[in-house]
Design a protein around this motif. Structure first.
Motif, PDB file in Angstrom:
ATOM      1  N   VAL A  21      81.191 153.929  80.835  1.00  0.00           N
ATOM      2  CA  VAL A  21      80.315 153.655  81.972  1.00  0.00           C
ATOM      3  C   VAL A  21      79.110 152.840  81.512  1.00  0.00           C
ATOM      4  CG1 VAL A  21      78.783 154.692  83.701  1.00  0.00           C
ATOM      5  CG2 VAL A  21      81.070 155.645  83.322  1.00  0.00           C
ATOM      6  N   TYR A  22      78.511 153.246  80.401  1.00  0.00           N
ATOM      7  CA  TYR A  22      77.372 152.483  79.882  1.00  0.00           C
ATOM      8  C   TYR A  22      77.788 151.054  79.515  1.00  0.00           C
ATOM      9  CZ  TYR A  22      74.135 156.431  79.655  1.00  0.00           C
ATOM     10  OH  TYR A  22      73.284 157.472  79.966  1.00  0.00           O
ATOM     11  N   ARG A  23      78.959 150.903  78.897  1.00  0.00           N
ATOM     12  CA  ARG A  23      79.442 149.564  78.551  1.00  0.00           C
ATOM     13  C   ARG A  23      79.618 148.716  79.806  1.00  0.00           C
ATOM     14  NH1 ARG A  23      84.939 149.915  76.579  1.00  0.00           N
ATOM     15  NH2 ARG A  23      85.391 149.608  78.760  1.00  0.00           N
ATOM     16  N   ASN A  24      80.192 149.305  80.842  1.00  0.00           N
ATOM     17  CA  ASN A  24      80.398 148.579  82.093  1.00  0.00           C
ATOM     18  C   ASN A  24      79.076 148.200  82.759  1.00  0.00           C
ATOM     19  OD1 ASN A  24      83.163 148.723  81.782  1.00  0.00           O
ATOM     20  ND2 ASN A  24      83.373 150.549  83.057  1.00  0.00           N
ATOM     21  N   ARG A  25      78.034 148.972  82.477  1.00  0.00           N
ATOM     22  CA  ARG A  25      76.696 148.666  83.005  1.00  0.00           C
ATOM     23  C   ARG A  25      75.926 147.742  82.063  1.00  0.00           C
ATOM     24  NH1 ARG A  25      73.725 154.054  84.577  1.00  0.00           N
ATOM     25  NH2 ARG A  25      72.239 152.501  85.321  1.00  0.00           N
ATOM     26  N   SER A  26      76.574 147.302  81.002  1.00  0.00           N
ATOM     27  CA  SER A  26      75.974 146.432  79.972  1.00  0.00           C
ATOM     28  C   SER A  26      74.830 147.101  79.225  1.00  0.00           C
ATOM     29  CB  SER A  26      75.510 145.101  80.577  1.00  0.00           C
ATOM     30  OG  SER A  26      76.620 144.394  81.069  1.00  0.00           O
ATOM     31  N   ASP A  27      74.846 148.424  79.172  1.00  0.00           N
ATOM     32  CA  ASP A  27      73.874 149.170  78.371  1.00  0.00           C
ATOM     33  C   ASP A  27      74.562 149.516  77.050  1.00  0.00           C
ATOM     34  OD1 ASP A  27      72.005 150.847  77.228  1.00  0.00           O
ATOM     35  OD2 ASP A  27      71.599 151.945  79.089  1.00  0.00           O
ATOM     36  N   HIS A  28      74.627 148.525  76.183  1.00  0.00           N
ATOM     37  CA  HIS A  28      75.423 148.640  74.966  1.00  0.00           C
ATOM     38  C   HIS A  28      74.845 149.628  73.965  1.00  0.00           C
ATOM     39  CE1 HIS A  28      76.616 144.511  76.497  1.00  0.00           C
ATOM     40  NE2 HIS A  28      77.574 145.356  76.800  1.00  0.00           N
ATOM     41  N   ASP A  29      73.531 149.794  73.943  1.00  0.00           N
ATOM     42  CA  ASP A  29      72.940 150.772  73.030  1.00  0.00           C
ATOM     43  C   ASP A  29      73.364 152.190  73.393  1.00  0.00           C
ATOM     44  OD1 ASP A  29      71.632 148.798  71.557  1.00  0.00           O
ATOM     45  OD2 ASP A  29      69.782 148.958  72.738  1.00  0.00           O
ATOM     46  N   GLN A  30      73.343 152.510  74.694  1.00  0.00           N
ATOM     47  CA  GLN A  30      73.756 153.845  75.127  1.00  0.00           C
ATOM     48  C   GLN A  30      75.265 154.031  74.953  1.00  0.00           C
ATOM     49  OE1 GLN A  30      71.974 156.584  76.074  1.00  0.00           O
ATOM     50  NE2 GLN A  30      70.248 155.356  75.333  1.00  0.00           N
ATOM     51  N   ALA A  31      76.027 152.971  75.171  1.00  0.00           N
ATOM     52  CA  ALA A  31      77.478 153.055  74.958  1.00  0.00           C
ATOM     53  C   ALA A  31      77.771 153.354  73.504  1.00  0.00           C
ATOM     54  CB  ALA A  31      78.152 151.753  75.387  1.00  0.00           C
ATOM     55  N   LEU A  32      77.099 152.643  72.607  1.00  0.00           N
ATOM     56  CA  LEU A  32      77.304 152.863  71.175  1.00  0.00           C
ATOM     57  C   LEU A  32      76.919 154.283  70.784  1.00  0.00           C
ATOM     58  CD1 LEU A  32      78.178 151.576  68.515  1.00  0.00           C
ATOM     59  CD2 LEU A  32      75.825 150.782  68.225  1.00  0.00           C
ATOM     60  N   LEU A  33      75.841 154.785  71.354  1.00  0.00           N
ATOM     61  CA  LEU A  33      75.419 156.157  71.074  1.00  0.00           C
ATOM     62  C   LEU A  33      76.485 157.159  71.518  1.00  0.00           C
ATOM     63  CD1 LEU A  33      73.217 158.141  70.128  1.00  0.00           C
ATOM     64  CD2 LEU A  33      72.291 158.037  72.442  1.00  0.00           C
ATOM     65  N   ALA A  34      77.025 156.968  72.713  1.00  0.00           N
ATOM     66  CA  ALA A  34      78.052 157.888  73.222  1.00  0.00           C
ATOM     67  C   ALA A  34      79.303 157.839  72.354  1.00  0.00           C
ATOM     68  CB  ALA A  34      78.393 157.549  74.674  1.00  0.00           C
ATOM     69  N   TYR A  35      79.743 156.644  72.002  1.00  0.00           N
ATOM     70  CA  TYR A  35      80.936 156.520  71.162  1.00  0.00           C
ATOM     71  C   TYR A  35      80.698 157.115  69.779  1.00  0.00           C
ATOM     72  CZ  TYR A  35      82.553 153.112  74.670  1.00  0.00           C
ATOM     73  OH  TYR A  35      82.942 152.479  75.822  1.00  0.00           O
ATOM     74  N   SER A  36      79.503 156.925  69.246  1.00  0.00           N
ATOM     75  CA  SER A  36      79.187 157.468  67.925  1.00  0.00           C
ATOM     76  C   SER A  36      79.156 158.993  67.953  1.00  0.00           C
ATOM     77  CB  SER A  36      77.845 156.915  67.437  1.00  0.00           C
ATOM     78  OG  SER A  36      77.935 155.516  67.251  1.00  0.00           O
ATOM     79  N   GLN A  37      78.727 159.568  69.072  1.00  0.00           N
ATOM     80  CA  GLN A  37      78.737 161.022  69.212  1.00  0.00           C
ATOM     81  C   GLN A  37      80.156 161.570  69.140  1.00  0.00           C
ATOM     82  OE1 GLN A  37      76.539 161.305  72.906  1.00  0.00           O
ATOM     83  NE2 GLN A  37      74.724 162.042  71.829  1.00  0.00           N
ATOM     84  N   GLN A  65      81.300 143.791  68.811  1.00  0.00           N
ATOM     85  CA  GLN A  65      81.797 142.447  69.116  1.00  0.00           C
ATOM     86  C   GLN A  65      80.966 141.819  70.232  1.00  0.00           C
ATOM     87  OE1 GLN A  65      85.934 142.241  70.190  1.00  0.00           O
ATOM     88  NE2 GLN A  65      85.810 140.105  70.767  1.00  0.00           N
ATOM     89  N   ILE A  66      80.683 142.573  71.272  1.00  0.00           N
ATOM     90  CA  ILE A  66      79.860 142.074  72.375  1.00  0.00           C
ATOM     91  C   ILE A  66      78.494 141.632  71.851  1.00  0.00           C
ATOM     92  CG2 ILE A  66      78.615 142.783  74.463  1.00  0.00           C
ATOM     93  CD1 ILE A  66      81.097 144.602  75.065  1.00  0.00           C
ATOM     94  N   GLY A  67      77.952 142.403  70.910  1.00  0.00           N
ATOM     95  CA  GLY A  67      76.653 142.081  70.331  1.00  0.00           C
ATOM     96  C   GLY A  67      76.715 141.027  69.232  1.00  0.00           C
ATOM     97  N   LYS A  68      77.890 140.460  69.025  1.00  0.00           N
ATOM     98  CA  LYS A  68      78.120 139.421  68.014  1.00  0.00           C
ATOM     99  C   LYS A  68      77.846 139.902  66.590  1.00  0.00           C
ATOM    100  CE  LYS A  68      77.490 135.903  71.354  1.00  0.00           C
ATOM    101  NZ  LYS A  68      77.553 134.629  71.740  1.00  0.00           N
ATOM    102  N   GLU A  69      78.015 141.200  66.380  1.00  0.00           N
ATOM    103  CA  GLU A  69      77.933 141.769  65.037  1.00  0.00           C
ATOM    104  C   GLU A  69      79.366 141.911  64.539  1.00  0.00           C
ATOM    105  OE1 GLU A  69      74.899 144.855  64.302  1.00  0.00           O
ATOM    106  OE2 GLU A  69      74.583 144.769  66.486  1.00  0.00           O
ATOM    107  N   TYR A  70      79.938 140.767  64.193  1.00  0.00           N
ATOM    108  CA  TYR A  70      81.366 140.680  63.952  1.00  0.00           C
ATOM    109  C   TYR A  70      81.850 141.477  62.743  1.00  0.00           C
ATOM    110  CZ  TYR A  70      80.986 137.015  67.440  1.00  0.00           C
ATOM    111  OH  TYR A  70      80.735 136.332  68.584  1.00  0.00           O
TER     112      TYR A  70
END
Length: 116
Positions: A21-37, A65-70
């Motif tokens: 949901v966070y990824r779809n809202r383009s809130d990549h920091d929160q998405a990364l946090l959720a996935y890391s949890q 990838q979205i953040g270009k941190e390849y």
């Protein structure tokens, strides 16, 4: 209290869905946090090689990838592939998708030998 492997999977899926949901809202920091949890949860359970973790690593790779941190993305895609190799047959279609993603990254980095 978490008592079984299925509990970790269910809770992991919930965190992953929150990350989506966070990824779809383009809130990549929160998405990364959720996935890391999710990954932390499976690490606590000493089950980081569970087949479901491949999806979680792919999700983390997608955010990088979205953040270009390849290079970070590539690292997570490779972790996912390593786990995938342990479970399905060698000709499973999910493996081809992972190989394709990793090959595309090496192509992006102009490392054509590894891309092949």
């Amino acid at each position: 209290m978490i008592t079984s492997s299925s509990d970790y999977v269910n809770i992991g899926n919930t965190h992953s869905n929150i990350g989506n949901v966070y990824r779809n809202r383009s809130d990549h920091d929160q998405a990364l946090l959720a996935y890391s949890q999710v990954v932390s949860l499976f690490q606590e359970a000493n089950d980081e090689n569970h087949s479901k973790v491949t999806m979680f690593y792919n999700n983390i790779g997608n955010i990088y990838q979205i953040g270009k941190e390849y290079m970070k993305a590539l690292g997570f895609y490779e972790k996912s592939l390593a786990i995938q190799k342990k479970y399905p047959p060698a000709d499973h279609p999910d493996l081809s998708s992972s190989y394709n993603t990793i090959g595309a990254f090496y192509d992006l980095l102009s490392d054509y030998d590894l891309a092949l």
